[in-house]
Design an enzyme around this catalytic site. Structure first.
Site, PDB file in Angstrom:
ATOM      1  N   HIS A 164      89.169 -34.380  20.687  1.00  0.00           N
ATOM      2  CA  HIS A 164      88.566 -34.465  22.028  1.00  0.00           C
ATOM      3  C   HIS A 164      89.591 -34.968  23.044  1.00  0.00           C
ATOM      4  CE1 HIS A 164      85.042 -35.333  24.732  1.00  0.00           C
ATOM      5  NE2 HIS A 164      85.936 -36.173  25.254  1.00  0.00           N
ATOM      6  N   GLU A 165      90.275 -36.058  22.721  1.00  0.00           N
ATOM      7  CA  GLU A 165      91.223 -36.658  23.657  1.00  0.00           C
ATOM      8  C   GLU A 165      92.504 -35.852  23.786  1.00  0.00           C
ATOM      9  OE1 GLU A 165      90.368 -38.919  25.630  1.00  0.00           O
ATOM     10  OE2 GLU A 165      88.450 -39.370  24.671  1.00  0.00           O
ATOM     11  N   HIS A 168      91.837 -33.452  26.529  1.00  0.00           N
ATOM     12  CA  HIS A 168      92.007 -34.044  27.857  1.00  0.00           C
ATOM     13  C   HIS A 168      93.489 -34.206  28.206  1.00  0.00           C
ATOM     14  CE1 HIS A 168      87.860 -34.775  28.678  1.00  0.00           C
ATOM     15  NE2 HIS A 168      87.678 -35.699  27.737  1.00  0.00           N
TER      16      HIS A 168
END
Length: 512
Positions: A164-165, A168
C-alpha cells in the site's frame, strides 16, 4: 482465545519499553545521548506504539518512480479511476453491510490503512484497529481466528501495508513530490508501514496529480489481492512439477484431541480417497462430503442375513432421550447398535461388532440396494444419537478408519492438502503455506483497499475525496470555503457510517 499469559507478556513488554523510554528521557545525564541515538536510528516510542523510519530505501523508491514514466503514468491513472470508483463503491458496501448487521446476527467488516504524511504511522495505528475487527470473515485473533493462523494473519497485514505505502511513495515520486523516507511500525502486536512525503510539494501539485498519489495505495492493494487470487487459482499448475492433485486429500496434521487419533486412525501422510460412498479427490471434496454426510440421514451397509445372525449379540433395547434406540452395552467400544427390517418387521435391532459388520460391505439406503448375486442380504443402519454419524474413511493401503461422532469434529481436527508430493524429500506443508498465505492476502489486502477508499477522516478516502472535489467542483463552487464544507459534510457521513459498522462489529464479535 489468546492465552492469558500471552496477553500479560505483551502488555508487560510494552509497559517495560514505555517505562524505560520515560526514565531515559527524564534522566539529565542520559537524555541527550538517548535522543541522539533514537534520531540516528529513526526510532520513536509512545504507549503501545513503536515506529522506525529510514532513508535507506529512498534510492530504491526513486529508481522505481523514474522507471518507464509513460507506463507509470498509465498505471497510476488507472489506479486513480479505480480509487474514485472504490470510494463510491465502499460507501454502498458499508451501507449494505450496516443494514445486514441490523437485521441479522452476522456481518462482514474489513480492515483499513492510512494516508501518508508526517503523522502517517499514527493514523495507520487507527487503521489497524479496523483490521483487528477482521476482514471479510470477522477474523479476530484469539476470538475466532485460530492461534496457529496468527503468523499468516500478521504477515499478510505487513505485506499488504508495505505494498500500500509503496504505491503512495512511487506515485509521489512520479509526480515530483519529495520523498523523505519509509518506515515500519508496531501498534500493540499489529505491524504496518508508512511513507513520509514533503507536505508542501503535495499541496502545490494539481488535484489530478494528488488523486494519482492518494489512490495509489488502494490500487496497489487491489492488484495484490488479484495477483494472490491468480496464484491461488493457478497453484496446481505452478506446483505441477513437484506435486500432483486430484488423487485424494493428503493428511498434514491430526490434533491430539482428534477422534481420528489412534492406532487405526489417520496419520500424517495418509491419502484419503473416500468418505462412505463419497469420492474424495481433494480438500474441497473432503469438506463437501462431510457437509453432505452431516445433512443427510445415516447411510446403511449391506450384510448377509446369515452373517447378521452370526455376529449379533443378545442385548436389551431401550430408547434414548432424543428418541433414538440403543441396543448395545454403554461400555462397549467396538459394538454398535444397528437397525434393519425384514419382510415381517420393519423395526429390528442388532448389536454388532462395527468393523466386522461393515468393513467390506457395500453402502445402501434400503434392502433393495443389497439384492445382488441372489444372496439374501439386509441393509443395516447404525442407530445413533441425532447428529452423530458412523463414517467409513478409506485411506489405502491402510485399514479403513471407522469414525463415530459429529462429522464437523472430524473436519475441525484433521488438516489436509490437495497436493501430494512427487518425491519423498518434498514438504507436505509447502503448498498449504502458499495456499493459506494467498487466502489471507486476498482477504486482508482487499480489506485495506475497501476501507481506505471510504470517505472518512484520517483515511485515504479523506484525501481522495478532497482532491476529487477540487478537480470536479472548482468551476461549479467557486468559493473554496464552500467546497471544503461540502467535503466536510461528506466525510462526516462516511466516518459515521464506518464508526457504526465498527461499533456493531465489536459488539457482535464480543457478544459471541
Amino acid at each position: 482465545m489468546i492465552p492469558i499469559p500471552v496477553v500479560v507478556c505483551v502488555l508487560g513488554g510494552w509497559c517495560v519499553i514505555y517505562l524505560a523510554d520515560t526514565l531515559l528521557r527524564s534522566s539529565s545525564s542520559l537524555k541527550a545521548s538517548y535522543e541522539d541515538w533514537l534520531m540516528s536510528y529513526g526510532l520513536s516510542f509512545s504507549p503501545f506504539h513503536m515506529r522506525w523510519q529510514t532513508a535507506l530505501f529512498n534510492r530504491l523508491f526513486y529508481s522505481w518512480g523514474r522507471w518507464k514514466p509513460r507506463f507509470l503514468y498509465l498505471w497510476f491513472s488507472i489506479g486513480m479511476v479505480f480509487g474514485i470508483v472504490a470510494m463510491f463503491g465502499s460507501v454502498v458496501l458499508l451501507g449494505k453491510t450496516l443494514m445486514q448487521t441490523l437485521t441479522m446476527a452476522g456481518f462482514k467488516l474489513v480492515g483499513c490503512h492510512s494516508q501518508n504524511s508526517n503523522s502517517a504511522s499514527l493514523r495507520s495505528s487507527l487503521s489497524i484497529c479496523f483490521v483487528l475487527l477482521s476482514c471479510l470473515h470477522e477474523q479476530v485473533p484469539g476470538v475466532n481466528l485460530p492461534i496457529s493462523q496468527l503468523t499468516y494473519f500478521f504477515t499478510a497485514i505487513l505485506i499488504s501495508g508495505v505494498i500500500h505505502e509503496v504505491g503512495h511513495g512511487v506515485a509521489a515520486i512520479r509526480e515530483q513530490v519529495r520523498f523523505n523516507g519509509f518506515g515500519i511500525f508496531i501498534f500493540i502486536v499489529y505491524p504496518g508501514a508508512f511513507v513520509d512525503l514533503f507536505t508542501t510539494h503535495l499541496q502545490l501539485i494539481s488535484p489530478v496529480q494528488q488523486l494519482r498519489i492518494f489512490c495509489a495505495g488502494v490500487w496497489h492493494n487491489f492488484v495484490l489481492g488479484v495477483a494472490s487470487l491468480i496464484v491461488l487459482f493457478l497453484l496446481p499448475a505452478i506446483l505441477f512439477p513437484f506435486y500432483y492433485t486430484g488423487v485424494g486429500a493428503l493428511v498434514t496434521e491430526v490434533t491430539e484431541d482428534s477422534p481420528a487419533n489412534g492406532p487405526r486412525g489417520l496419520f500424517v501422510g495418509d491419502l484419503v480417497t473416500n468418505l462412505q460412498d463419497c469420492s474424495v479427490r481433494g480438500v474441497e471434496d473432503w469438506n463437501s462430503c462431510l457437509g453432505e454426510i452431516s445433512q443427510k440421514t445415516q447411510i446403511g451397509y449391506c450384510i448377509n442375513a446369515a452373517t447378521l445372525q452370526q455376529l449379533s449379540f443378545p442385548a436389551r433395547v431401550y430408547r434414548r432421550l432424543d428418541g433414538t434406540v440403543e441396543c448395545c452395552s454403554n461400555s462397549s467400544l467396538t459394538n454398535i447398535c444397528f437397525s434393519y427390517s425384514n419382510n415381517l418387521d420393519s423395526h429390528l435391532y442388532a448389536c454388532l461388532p462395527a468393523r466386522k459388520a461393515i468393513e467390506a460391505s457395500q453402502v445402501c439406503r434400503t434392502n433393495m440396494d443389497c439384492q445382488k448375486d441372489f444372496v439374501p442380504s439386509l441393509c443395516v443402519t447404525p442407530s445413533l444419537e441425532n447428529q452423530t454419524r458412523l463414517i467409513r474413511v478409506k485411506h489405502p493401503p491402510h485399514v479403513d478408519m471407522l469414525f463415530v461422532g459429529h462429522p464437523m469434529h472430524l473436519q475441525y481436527t484433521v488438516s489436509l492438502s490437495s497436493f501430494v508430493p512427487r518425491h519423498n524429500f518434498l514438504s507436505v506443508d509447502l503448498p498449504v503455506v502458499i495456499e493459506t498465505m494467498c487466502k489471507y492476502l486476498i482477504s486482508l489486502s482487499g480489506a485495506l483497499a475497501v476501507i481506505n477508499a471510504v470517505p472518512c477522516f484520517a483515511l485515504d478516502g479523506q484525501w481522495i475525496l478532497n482532491s476529487f472535489l477540487e478537480a470536479t467542483l472548482a468551476s461549479l463552487i467557486v468559493e473554496k470555503q464552500n467546497r471544503d464544507l461540502v467535503g466536510f459534510l461528506i466525510l462526516l457521513g462516511g466516518s459515521a457510517l464506518l464508526a457504526a459498522n465498527v461499533a456493531l462489529g465489536l459488539w457482535l464479535v464480543t457478544a459471541r
